[in-house]
Design a protein around this motif. Sequence first.
Motif, PDB file in Angstrom:
ATOM      1  N   HIS A 155      41.823  39.570  40.316  1.00  0.00           N
ATOM      2  CA  HIS A 155      43.277  39.573  40.104  1.00  0.00           C
ATOM      3  C   HIS A 155      44.003  38.758  41.166  1.00  0.00           C
ATOM      4  N   LEU A 156      43.328  38.486  42.300  1.00  0.00           N
ATOM      5  CA  LEU A 156      43.937  37.668  43.349  1.00  0.00           C
ATOM      6  C   LEU A 156      44.050  36.210  42.915  1.00  0.00           C
ATOM      7  N   LEU A 157      43.223  35.818  41.956  1.00  0.00           N
ATOM      8  CA  LEU A 157      43.307  34.455  41.408  1.00  0.00           C
ATOM      9  C   LEU A 157      44.389  34.466  40.333  1.00  0.00           C
ATOM     10  N   ARG A 158      45.623  34.489  40.769  1.00  0.00           N
ATOM     11  CA  ARG A 158      46.749  34.774  39.881  1.00  0.00           C
ATOM     12  C   ARG A 158      46.976  33.697  38.819  1.00  0.00           C
ATOM     13  N   LYS A 159      46.513  32.463  39.069  1.00  0.00           N
ATOM     14  CA  LYS A 159      46.715  31.381  38.113  1.00  0.00           C
ATOM     15  C   LYS A 159      45.476  31.116  37.256  1.00  0.00           C
ATOM     16  N   LEU A 160      44.470  31.970  37.384  1.00  0.00           N
ATOM     17  CA  LEU A 160      43.223  31.783  36.651  1.00  0.00           C
ATOM     18  C   LEU A 160      43.459  31.914  35.149  1.00  0.00           C
ATOM     19  N   THR A 161      43.034  30.898  34.391  1.00  0.00           N
ATOM     20  CA  THR A 161      43.171  30.938  32.936  1.00  0.00           C
ATOM     21  C   THR A 161      41.815  30.925  32.236  1.00  0.00           C
ATOM     22  N   MET A 162      40.802  30.314  32.866  1.00  0.00           N
ATOM     23  CA  MET A 162      39.473  30.254  32.265  1.00  0.00           C
ATOM     24  C   MET A 162      38.446  30.824  33.232  1.00  0.00           C
ATOM     25  N   LEU A 163      37.628  31.758  32.733  1.00  0.00           N
ATOM     26  CA  LEU A 163      36.627  32.420  33.569  1.00  0.00           C
ATOM     27  C   LEU A 163      35.290  32.397  32.852  1.00  0.00           C
ATOM     28  N   ASN A 164      34.282  31.814  33.493  1.00  0.00           N
ATOM     29  CA  ASN A 164      32.945  31.709  32.909  1.00  0.00           C
ATOM     30  C   ASN A 164      31.993  32.641  33.655  1.00  0.00           C
ATOM     31  N   LEU A 165      31.549  33.675  32.957  1.00  0.00           N
ATOM     32  CA  LEU A 165      30.589  34.634  33.515  1.00  0.00           C
ATOM     33  C   LEU A 165      29.329  34.665  32.667  1.00  0.00           C
ATOM     34  N   ALA A 166      28.982  33.531  32.073  1.00  0.00           N
ATOM     35  CA  ALA A 166      27.795  33.460  31.222  1.00  0.00           C
ATOM     36  C   ALA A 166      26.536  33.774  32.029  1.00  0.00           C
ATOM     37  N   GLY A 167      25.558  34.356  31.345  1.00  0.00           N
ATOM     38  CA  GLY A 167      24.278  34.619  31.992  1.00  0.00           C
ATOM     39  C   GLY A 167      24.259  35.820  32.898  1.00  0.00           C
ATOM     40  N   LEU A 168      25.232  36.715  32.770  1.00  0.00           N
ATOM     41  CA  LEU A 168      25.231  37.907  33.625  1.00  0.00           C
ATOM     42  C   LEU A 168      24.061  38.822  33.337  1.00  0.00           C
ATOM     43  N   GLY A 169      23.408  38.639  32.182  1.00  0.00           N
ATOM     44  CA  GLY A 169      22.266  39.475  31.861  1.00  0.00           C
ATOM     45  C   GLY A 169      21.118  39.301  32.832  1.00  0.00           C
ATOM     46  N   GLN A 170      21.149  38.207  33.599  1.00  0.00           N
ATOM     47  CA  GLN A 170      20.096  37.981  34.582  1.00  0.00           C
ATOM     48  C   GLN A 170      20.351  38.748  35.869  1.00  0.00           C
ATOM     49  N   ALA A 171      21.523  39.338  35.995  1.00  0.00           N
ATOM     50  CA  ALA A 171      21.861  40.071  37.208  1.00  0.00           C
ATOM     51  C   ALA A 171      21.989  41.557  36.905  1.00  0.00           C
ATOM     52  N   GLU A 172      22.028  42.346  37.954  1.00  0.00           N
ATOM     53  CA  GLU A 172      22.200  43.781  37.785  1.00  0.00           C
ATOM     54  C   GLU A 172      23.616  44.076  37.305  1.00  0.00           C
ATOM     55  N   ILE A 173      23.738  44.945  36.336  1.00  0.00           N
ATOM     56  CA  ILE A 173      25.041  45.284  35.778  1.00  0.00           C
ATOM     57  C   ILE A 173      25.298  46.769  35.967  1.00  0.00           C
ATOM     58  N   CYS A 174      26.406  47.106  36.576  1.00  0.00           N
ATOM     59  CA  CYS A 174      26.740  48.499  36.842  1.00  0.00           C
ATOM     60  C   CYS A 174      27.932  48.896  35.992  1.00  0.00           C
TER      61      CYS A 174
END
Length: 456
Positions: A181-200
């Motif tokens: 939320h600190l990235l107040r001007k963020l319009t595009m966010l790419n979080l592809a491939g999160l399945g390779q990391a631990e997810i809580c």
Amino acid sequence: MTAAEIDGVVILVVSTFVRSLAHRGVGADAGYNCNIFTTKSSVCTTNDSHPFPLRLDKDTKTLVIEYLGHTGFKLTKDMMDHYPKLQDLTLQGNLTEIEEGALLDAKNIKQLIITKTLLREFPDHAFGNATSLKILRLNYNPLLSDIKTTVISSLTHVKYADFSYSGFRICDNSTLMLSLHLLRKLTMLNLAGLGQAEICANSISGFLDSISHVKELILSDSGFVYEDKAILKPLYEAADSGLDNSVQCGQRSMNFSNLCSLDFSNHRFRSLPSFILGSPMCRFENVTKLDLSAGLLTYIPINESLQLCRALSSIRSLDLSRNNISCMEALCPSLETLNLESNYIGTSHSSVSFKALKKLNMLTLLSMSGNRLTSIPYDMFDMMTQLQYLNLSNNFLTALDIYQFQHNSLLTLVDFSQNQLQRFETSSISNMASLQYLYLDYNNISIFNRNFHCIC
């Protein structure tokens, strides 16, 4: 070459270098091999122990450094002193450390790409005065699992952030995911491939809160499974349990009013995701584009489709390609583009699917390439008066009814290639006044109207 532009910053992906001049030890440091496109744009590779070429033109604006050495290198503080006008910087290879203050004065940097490195962390206030930074790509860094709040807080001008295929985790101790939320001007966010990391999953509420201002969210290739403990499990449970609103959507109301594009391609859903369908506390009313391609969907019942249409009341584009869909009982009437490529439509219950498709009177693009179609109802396209692009290639069609397209005067491209058509009459397309491209190649056509010349 492909290009995209955000606030005047052009991102180029070039497949080959053309007319470049390779220099080694000339205009650059010995040990560096630099492709110098102009005096202001250079691409350098090295296996030298020195972390940075320091003799390029001081007015250099674009610089790509790939370190190929066996030992890691450290980015030092003196870097920006040599290139005060640098606007586009890419670092890749065996980068293991960024020294405190190395990027502190990078006030002119508009695009920063740090990819395929062995970097584990960023120092406090790493980006300091990077007030011009609009595009940040930190993808394919497997050892980079988190970023401190002190680093994130200096990225307030970033509009595009790519953290895909790295080691980031959505956990209670993940300051990156809970501080977006600190990235107040963020319009595009790419979080592809999160399945390779631990997810809580227990941190989903804070994560969703952090991205409520994002317009385009990419979660493709994440390995989300409906039944498993995945990133959105609390949303599934809330939507499926019938519990009161106080526990819906991760314990709180979530309004994604800014989100307009949602990408779940390469998923493992076996039915439409219920967190979108059924939770009144999760609102996606401004989402216009939904990508559910490359998954395990087989059947779209009418109740799920109606729920989807209500939840995504602004939806205009739906991609269901590369699933296993054989039957669709209903689809959103607001759709303008629909991609159903590489499914099993035509194998069973095809009349049900056709009935659902007939009602889509807003469609401008329909692609059903690579299905199992053997025939098309004569009135299939009657209500699709806005249709401009139709792709029925790679099916098993043997004939076309001459009245099938009498209401489709706006069609500009029609693709019937790779079917089993044996006869074609120009009368079947006589009402297509706007037609520019007609593809009939790889058929068995032996009879044509003699007034029609075809190359196929």
